[in-house]
Design an enzyme around this catalytic site. Structure first.
Site, mmCIF file in Angstrom:
data_model
loop_
_atom_site.group_PDB
_atom_site.id
_atom_site.type_symbol
_atom_site.label_atom_id
_atom_site.label_comp_id
_atom_site.label_asym_id
_atom_site.label_seq_id
_atom_site.Cartn_x
_atom_site.Cartn_y
_atom_site.Cartn_z
ATOM 1 N N SER A 165 -52.574 0.602 -8.823
ATOM 2 C CA SER A 165 -53.915 0.037 -8.915
ATOM 3 C C SER A 165 -54.925 1.157 -8.683
ATOM 4 O O SER A 165 -54.696 2.295 -9.082
ATOM 5 C CB SER A 165 -54.077 -1.102 -7.903
ATOM 6 O OG SER A 165 -55.369 -1.675 -8.005
ATOM 7 N N TYR A 179 -62.260 -0.597 -16.062
ATOM 8 C CA TYR A 179 -61.066 -0.096 -15.380
ATOM 9 C C TYR A 179 -60.824 -0.876 -14.088
ATOM 10 O O TYR A 179 -59.699 -1.290 -13.791
ATOM 11 C CB TYR A 179 -61.232 1.393 -15.088
ATOM 12 C CG TYR A 179 -60.003 2.049 -14.507
ATOM 13 C CD1 TYR A 179 -58.899 2.314 -15.305
ATOM 14 C CD2 TYR A 179 -59.958 2.415 -13.163
ATOM 15 C CE1 TYR A 179 -57.768 2.919 -14.782
ATOM 16 C CE2 TYR A 179 -58.834 3.017 -12.627
ATOM 17 C CZ TYR A 179 -57.744 3.271 -13.443
ATOM 18 O OH TYR A 179 -56.620 3.873 -12.912
#
Length: 272
Positions: A165, A179
């Protein structure tokens, strides 16, 4: 007193296990693939568009990783497989090839493949086409890989799904909207999947790096911004890929079994 080499060599805690690392031709994925191999795993180096770089990673693993008896005779130590993780058929083939060559179920999936907006567009300025592409690779790709792993990883101990992540999910910086959104979805999905895999002894976790010195990080950033990012870190530097790989290695090992359904932040203290 133990020899110096025995102190510096990592224990082969992943000997006999098979790991797929997506997006491992460069950046954080590259460091993770090499580190897992150093821990004894047989590794699938996955790439989508960088075959030369992927082969270099495989060569580094073949040349430098342990020839210890625990992994001797289990050849090859590494294979290179092309696959676009946003395509279900290619992800299935990725797992098929790992099982065929290594004659073993896959034990570990690390999903590191990701793309970002090189222009750091605001949400209001971003094209729908680029947004869709980022979501396709980062979110859809993570889903497809995690789904395949959930159905095919070894059960009863040693199964690991580790999704990369970003600390941007917590910091919510401007100009990283697509993003950040793509990775926030991955974190939610990982926690739910961990619950759904109750009883299988397959763990599901996210590793959330802060800024790391990779090509993707530096693209589009001025020196002024880079220096500002450094100053925000308690170590006064940008993270390196070697700072992230051991975190993944720990989660992949038996020692990390009790960590499940978590987001592990690795950022040097830039976010407290």
């Amino acid at each position: 007193m133990a020899a110096a080499s025995s102190v510096s060599s990592p224990p082969l805690c992943l000997a006999g296990r098979v790991a797929i690392v997506t997006g491992s031709s460069r950046g954080i994925g590259r460091a993770i693939a090499i580190h897992l191999a150093e821990l004894g795993a047989r590794v699938v180096v996955n790439y989508s568009t960088s075959p030369v770089e992927a082969e270099k990673v495989a060569t580094a693993i073949t040349t430098n990783c342990s020839k210890d008896a625990e992994v001797a005779g289990k050849s090859p130590r590494v294979i290179v497989v092309k696959a676009d993780i946003s395509e279900p058929s290619q992800v299935k083939s990725l797992f098929d090839e790992a099982e065929r060559v290594f004659e073993s179920p896959v034990h570990i999936l690390v999903n590191s493949a990701a793309i970002a907006d090189p222009n750091h567009s605001t949400i209001s300025d971003m094209s729908v086409e680029l947004f869709d592409r980022i979501i396709s690779v980062n979110t859809r790709g993570a889903f497809i890989c995690a789904r395949e792993a959930a159905n095919r990883l070894k059960r009863g101990g040693g199964g690991r799904i580790i999704l990369l992540s970003t600390s941007l999910v917590q910091t919510l910086n401007t100009n990283y909207g697509s993003y950040t959104a793509s990775k926030a979805a991955v974190e939610a999905m990982a926690k739910i999947l961990a619950k759904e895999l109750k009883g299988t002894e397959i763990t599901v976790n996210c590793v959330s790096p802060g800024p790391v010195a990779t090509e993707m990080f530096y693209t589009g950033l001025s020196n002024e911004i880079v220096e500002k990012v450094k100053s925000q870190n308690l170590f006064g530097r940008i993270g390196e890929t070697k700072d992230i790989a051991p975190v993944v290695g720990f989660l992949a090992s038996d020692a990390g079994e009790w960590i499940n359904g978590q987001v592990i932040m690795a950022n040097g203290g830039c976010l407290l």
